[in-house]
Design a protein around this motif. Structure first.
Motif, short mmCIF file in Angstrom:
data_model
loop_
_atom_site.label_atom_id
_atom_site.label_comp_id
_atom_site.label_asym_id
_atom_site.label_seq_id
_atom_site.Cartn_x
_atom_site.Cartn_y
_atom_site.Cartn_z
N LYS A 73 0.85 -1.19 0.00
CA LYS A 73 0.00 0.00 0.00
C LYS A 73 0.89 1.24 0.00
CE LYS A 73 -3.68 -2.44 2.40
NZ LYS A 73 -4.46 -2.60 3.64
N ALA A 74 1.28 1.66 -1.19
CA ALA A 74 2.20 2.79 -1.31
C ALA A 74 1.59 4.07 -0.75
CB ALA A 74 2.60 2.99 -2.78
N GLY A 75 0.29 4.24 -0.90
CA GLY A 75 -0.38 5.45 -0.42
C GLY A 75 -0.28 5.61 1.09
N VAL A 76 -0.30 4.49 1.81
CA VAL A 76 -0.19 4.54 3.28
C VAL A 76 1.19 5.02 3.69
CG1 VAL A 76 -0.23 3.14 5.38
CG2 VAL A 76 -1.93 2.74 3.59
N VAL A 77 2.24 4.56 2.97
CA VAL A 77 3.61 4.94 3.31
C VAL A 77 3.90 6.39 2.91
CG1 VAL A 77 6.05 4.42 2.87
CG2 VAL A 77 4.40 2.55 3.06
N ILE A 85 6.13 10.39 3.94
CA ILE A 85 7.50 10.04 3.55
C ILE A 85 8.49 11.08 4.08
CG2 ILE A 85 7.82 11.17 1.30
CD1 ILE A 85 8.35 7.48 1.78
N ASN A 86 8.09 12.35 4.11
CA ASN A 86 8.97 13.40 4.64
C ASN A 86 9.19 13.23 6.14
OD1 ASN A 86 9.26 14.66 2.15
ND2 ASN A 86 7.47 15.96 2.44
N GLU A 87 8.13 12.87 6.84
CA GLU A 87 8.25 12.65 8.29
C GLU A 87 9.13 11.45 8.58
OE1 GLU A 87 5.35 11.86 12.13
OE2 GLU A 87 4.46 12.52 10.23
N LEU A 88 8.94 10.37 7.79
CA LEU A 88 9.76 9.17 7.96
C LEU A 88 11.23 9.46 7.69
CD1 LEU A 88 9.85 6.10 8.49
CD2 LEU A 88 9.40 5.76 6.05
N LYS A 89 11.48 10.28 6.67
CA LYS A 89 12.86 10.65 6.33
C LYS A 89 13.54 11.38 7.49
CE LYS A 89 15.53 13.32 2.97
NZ LYS A 89 15.47 14.22 1.80
N ARG A 101 17.79 9.20 1.38
CA ARG A 101 16.80 9.28 0.30
C ARG A 101 15.91 8.06 0.40
NH1 ARG A 101 19.21 9.48 -5.52
NH2 ARG A 101 19.58 7.27 -5.08
N ILE A 102 14.59 8.26 0.32
CA ILE A 102 13.64 7.16 0.45
C ILE A 102 12.90 6.96 -0.86
CG2 ILE A 102 11.61 6.27 1.67
CD1 ILE A 102 12.48 7.84 4.11
#
Length: 213
Positions: A73-77, A85-89, A101-102
């Motif tokens: 589920k790419a939308g969830v990530v 994705i910015n927060e995870l980075k 880079r993610i």
């Protein structure tokens, strides 16, 4: 004595590849290895509520760490507008010593990914589903998605029984000794309800043969 070998490490350099790809000096090796473990733990814990992460690949260069997340589920990530994705980075950059880079890659057929199938069964067992029903549904889904064969083992106090036992389910062909066979494997754990301990789930999925050239 049975000689148990992980089907993925058995096929490294033939049909499989390492999930961490980098070369380090003696002084950096232990640090980078620990960082890889922390990165994987962070990603797994962040999306632990439902099985979505199929695999995490990490590559390092002199000035960059590239993390590739394979997910159903790419939308969830990614999150809304890329916020997730910015927060995870930012979280990962606190752990590693280099810029990050993610990349996010979507898994087209999650029924053919052993990790997602095993975690889906574990998720159902934790919600008190009947283990036979959960396993048979997973096997049928994988077969419908095109798997040539699938093998599932569950062990523990199944359905809250007093004594632990091991059950095996096999459908189709799963050639574990054939190096050119594309076999995916994963071992997951489920917490049994009412303090019945841990239930282990192992999944092997045979997708066909690959050329080893």
């Amino acid at each position: 004595m049975g000689q148990k070998v992980n089907p993925i490490s058995f096929r490294l350099q033939t049909s499989k590849n390492w999930n961490s790809r980098w070369f380090a000096s003696k002084k950096d090796f232990a640090v980078w290895l620990a960082e890889d473990g922390k990165i994987r733990d962070l990603i797994e814990k962040r999306f632990a509520s439902r099985p979505t992460i199929a695999n995490v690949e990490i590559e390092r260069s002199a000035n960059l760490v590239t993390v590739t997340i394979h997910t159903a589920k790419a939308g969830v990530v990614i999150g809304r507008g890329g916020a997730g994705i910015n927060e995870l980075k930012k979280v990962i950059e606190k752990v590693v010593s280099l810029p990050v880079r993610i990349n996010v890659e979507e898994v087209r057929r999650p029924e053919l990914n052993a990790k997602l199938v095993a975690e889906n069964i574990a998720h159902q067992l934790e919600r008190r589903a009947n283990f036979r029903r959960a396993v048979k549904m997973a096997i049928q889904g994988s077969r419908n998605a095109g798997a040539k064969g699938i093998r599932v083992e569950v062990a523990g106090r199944l359905n809250g029984a007093e004594m632990s036992r091991r059950e095996k389910f096999i459908e189709g062909s799963v050639p574990l000794h054939t190096l050119r066979a594309d076999v995916d494997f994963y071992a997951a754990r489920a917490l049994g309800p009412n303090g019945t301990g841990i239930i282990g789930i192992k999944v092997w999925i045979y997708k066909g043969e690959r050329s080893t050239k």
